[in-house]
Design a protein around this motif. Sequence first.
Motif, PDB file in Angstrom:
ATOM      1  N   LEU A   1       0.829  -1.202   0.000  1.00 38.72           N
ATOM      2  CA  LEU A   1       0.000   0.000   0.000  1.00 38.72           C
ATOM      3  C   LEU A   1       0.868   1.259   0.000  1.00 38.72           C
ATOM      4  CD1 LEU A   1      -2.607  -1.085   2.693  1.00 38.72           C
ATOM      5  CD2 LEU A   1      -2.884  -1.147   0.213  1.00 38.72           C
ATOM      6  N   THR A   2       0.416   2.261  -0.705  1.00 43.02           N
ATOM      7  CA  THR A   2       1.116   3.543  -0.743  1.00 43.02           C
ATOM      8  C   THR A   2       1.054   4.223   0.620  1.00 43.02           C
ATOM      9  OG1 THR A   2       0.547   3.836  -3.071  1.00 43.02           O
ATOM     10  CG2 THR A   2       1.180   5.812  -1.847  1.00 43.02           C
ATOM     11  N   VAL A   3       2.157   4.837   1.015  1.00 44.03           N
ATOM     12  CA  VAL A   3       2.207   5.617   2.250  1.00 44.03           C
ATOM     13  C   VAL A   3       2.273   7.091   1.879  1.00 44.03           C
ATOM     14  CG1 VAL A   3       3.544   6.174   4.309  1.00 44.03           C
ATOM     15  CG2 VAL A   3       3.302   3.792   3.576  1.00 44.03           C
ATOM     16  N   ALA A   4       1.355   7.878   2.388  1.00 41.53           N
ATOM     17  CA  ALA A   4       1.325   9.314   2.105  1.00 41.53           C
ATOM     18  C   ALA A   4       2.097  10.086   3.177  1.00 41.53           C
ATOM     19  CB  ALA A   4      -0.122   9.801   2.055  1.00 41.53           C
ATOM     20  N   ASP A   5       2.631  11.227   2.790  1.00 42.66           N
ATOM     21  CA  ASP A   5       3.246  12.178   3.735  1.00 42.66           C
ATOM     22  C   ASP A   5       4.434  11.585   4.490  1.00 42.66           C
ATOM     23  OD1 ASP A   5       1.216  13.949   3.009  1.00 42.66           O
ATOM     24  OD2 ASP A   5      -0.095  13.233   4.615  1.00 42.66           O
ATOM     25  N   MET A   6       5.228  10.789   3.812  1.00 45.17           N
ATOM     26  CA  MET A   6       6.445  10.256   4.418  1.00 45.17           C
ATOM     27  C   MET A   6       7.577  10.399   3.405  1.00 45.17           C
ATOM     28  SD  MET A   6       7.175   6.568   6.254  1.00 45.17           S
ATOM     29  CE  MET A   6       6.075   6.964   7.621  1.00 45.17           C
ATOM     30  N   PRO A   7       8.653  11.106   3.769  1.00 44.38           N
ATOM     31  CA  PRO A   7       9.738  11.330   2.806  1.00 44.38           C
ATOM     32  C   PRO A   7      10.407  10.015   2.413  1.00 44.38           C
ATOM     33  CG  PRO A   7      10.420  11.986   5.009  1.00 44.38           C
ATOM     34  CD  PRO A   7       8.947  11.702   5.080  1.00 44.38           C
ATOM     35  N   PRO A   8      10.857   9.885   1.172  1.00 42.96           N
ATOM     36  CA  PRO A   8      11.488   8.637   0.729  1.00 42.96           C
ATOM     37  C   PRO A   8      12.899   8.483   1.298  1.00 42.96           C
ATOM     38  CG  PRO A   8      11.658  10.281  -0.990  1.00 42.96           C
ATOM     39  CD  PRO A   8      10.803  10.894   0.092  1.00 42.96           C
ATOM     40  N   ARG A   9      13.390   7.291   1.226  1.00 43.78           N
ATOM     41  CA  ARG A   9      14.791   7.016   1.548  1.00 43.78           C
ATOM     42  C   ARG A   9      15.621   7.318   0.302  1.00 43.78           C
ATOM     43  NH1 ARG A   9      17.015   0.924   2.400  1.00 43.78           N
ATOM     44  NH2 ARG A   9      16.059   0.806   0.344  1.00 43.78           N
ATOM     45  N   ARG A  10      16.657   8.124   0.446  1.00 37.27           N
ATOM     46  CA  ARG A  10      17.494   8.489  -0.700  1.00 37.27           C
ATOM     47  C   ARG A  10      18.809   7.723  -0.636  1.00 37.27           C
ATOM     48  NH1 ARG A  10      14.845  12.525  -3.144  1.00 37.27           N
ATOM     49  NH2 ARG A  10      13.437  13.798  -1.863  1.00 37.27           N
ATOM     50  N   ILE A  11      19.017   6.872  -1.619  1.00 35.94           N
ATOM     51  CA  ILE A  11      20.195   6.009  -1.660  1.00 35.94           C
ATOM     52  C   ILE A  11      21.253   6.636  -2.555  1.00 35.94           C
ATOM     53  CG2 ILE A  11      21.063   3.730  -2.307  1.00 35.94           C
ATOM     54  CD1 ILE A  11      18.273   2.639  -1.768  1.00 35.94           C
ATOM     55  N   ALA A  12      22.498   6.591  -2.090  1.00 32.98           N
ATOM     56  CA  ALA A  12      23.634   7.093  -2.861  1.00 32.98           C
ATOM     57  C   ALA A  12      24.714   6.020  -2.893  1.00 32.98           C
ATOM     58  CB  ALA A  12      24.171   8.383  -2.240  1.00 32.98           C
ATOM     59  N   ILE A  13      25.717   6.227  -3.723  1.00 31.84           N
ATOM     60  CA  ILE A  13      26.909   5.396  -3.684  1.00 31.84           C
ATOM     61  C   ILE A  13      28.075   6.332  -3.407  1.00 31.84           C
ATOM     62  CG2 ILE A  13      27.351   5.449  -6.191  1.00 31.84           C
ATOM     63  CD1 ILE A  13      28.104   2.387  -5.803  1.00 31.84           C
ATOM     64  N   ALA A  14      28.922   5.973  -2.438  1.00 33.63           N
ATOM     65  CA  ALA A  14      29.909   6.903  -1.901  1.00 33.63           C
ATOM     66  C   ALA A  14      31.309   6.314  -1.909  1.00 33.63           C
ATOM     67  CB  ALA A  14      29.518   7.293  -0.469  1.00 33.63           C
ATOM     68  N   TRP A  15      32.303   7.219  -1.826  1.00 36.07           N
ATOM     69  CA  TRP A  15      33.704   6.827  -1.673  1.00 36.07           C
ATOM     70  C   TRP A  15      34.411   7.910  -0.870  1.00 36.07           C
ATOM     71  CZ3 TRP A  15      31.302   8.109  -6.237  1.00 36.07           C
ATOM     72  CH2 TRP A  15      31.683   9.314  -6.827  1.00 36.07           C
ATOM     73  N   HIS A  16      35.598   7.590  -0.386  1.00 41.68           N
ATOM     74  CA  HIS A  16      36.360   8.528   0.441  1.00 41.68           C
ATOM     75  C   HIS A  16      36.937   9.634  -0.430  1.00 41.68           C
ATOM     76  CE1 HIS A  16      39.195  10.056   3.419  1.00 41.68           C
ATOM     77  NE2 HIS A  16      38.572   9.331   4.320  1.00 41.68           N
TER      78      HIS A  16
END
Length: 324
Positions: free
Chosen positions: A267-282
């Motif tokens: 089910l869709t959830v309203a009014d909740m910010p998404p999780r933002r995934i990145a790929i990182a390095w030093h």
Amino acid sequence: MDGSIKKRDLLANVEIRHLVALETVVETGSFVQAGVALGYSQSAISQQIAALEHAAGLRLLVRPGGRKPVTATDAGERLLRHARRASAAMRAAEADLHALAAGDAGTVRVGTFQSVGVRLLPGAMRRYVERWPDVEVRLLEAGYDEELLTLLERGDIDIAFVRENRDPTFEQVAVLSDPYVLLAPADSELARDGGAVRPREIARLPLIGYRRSTEGAEAILRSQGLDPEVVFRSDEGGTVQGLVGAGIGYAVVPLLAVETSSEVVILTVADMPPRRIAIAWHVDRPPTSAARAFVQIVTELGAEIESGYAHGVSVDSSRRRRQT
């Protein structure tokens, strides 16, 4: 209070091996076990600690004797923070040299977490193996971001999937904006209704949460002044989804982690910010061309998945909610 030895300004002459010895003795609680871990005799470890204490001018360790573990004094704890940074820097330097020597071949070490492995990582690996067949990809899974960032800082991995952050120690590229969804038992009233669910409604449901209350949707709910009821905790995605299907409770999870099931409705959830995934390095360890190619493939695939998210949640003939 720490027993004072004669203070001298000798820390500039301390060697990395002395700091590593201190770190390992505190981690293992034993001179003997530290020697085993580092390949030294107990007496060699004792000599290194003695030299470090002489240079510091303070007692660094409490040696209770018997089977009680060796622990750090207040001075030892302070020096240990610097020791850990120094040993991490040396591991990172070693990783830099290995990466330079490897060039376009060799190995790319990737840190990841469980939900990335459900949909994003398999597709990325297939494309990468096709384009870079001479490069070995080693995957290391960790439960939480701080573990992955520590591995990056120490040079134990080259790149890692993490949630977007503002830590200046790391550079990152956005991969995917991943919405939260509610998993509901297929025979529940919410599943039959099929509408979007808001945070206040979710907080009244029996929830299956992560082991840490500071992670995921539970943390978001609490930040909004809500007090959700958590009936079970697990970081294992299959366990969470199985328990929802069994009617034990509901779960708010990132859509990327969900596998379709006839027993669970999404089910869709309203009014909740998404999780933002990145790929990182030093920042001090730019990725090799082979690692940059992996980053490019991941961002391509992330954009494709996110484009599919734009179609939303639809209903099929069996009234089962799924992502199209």
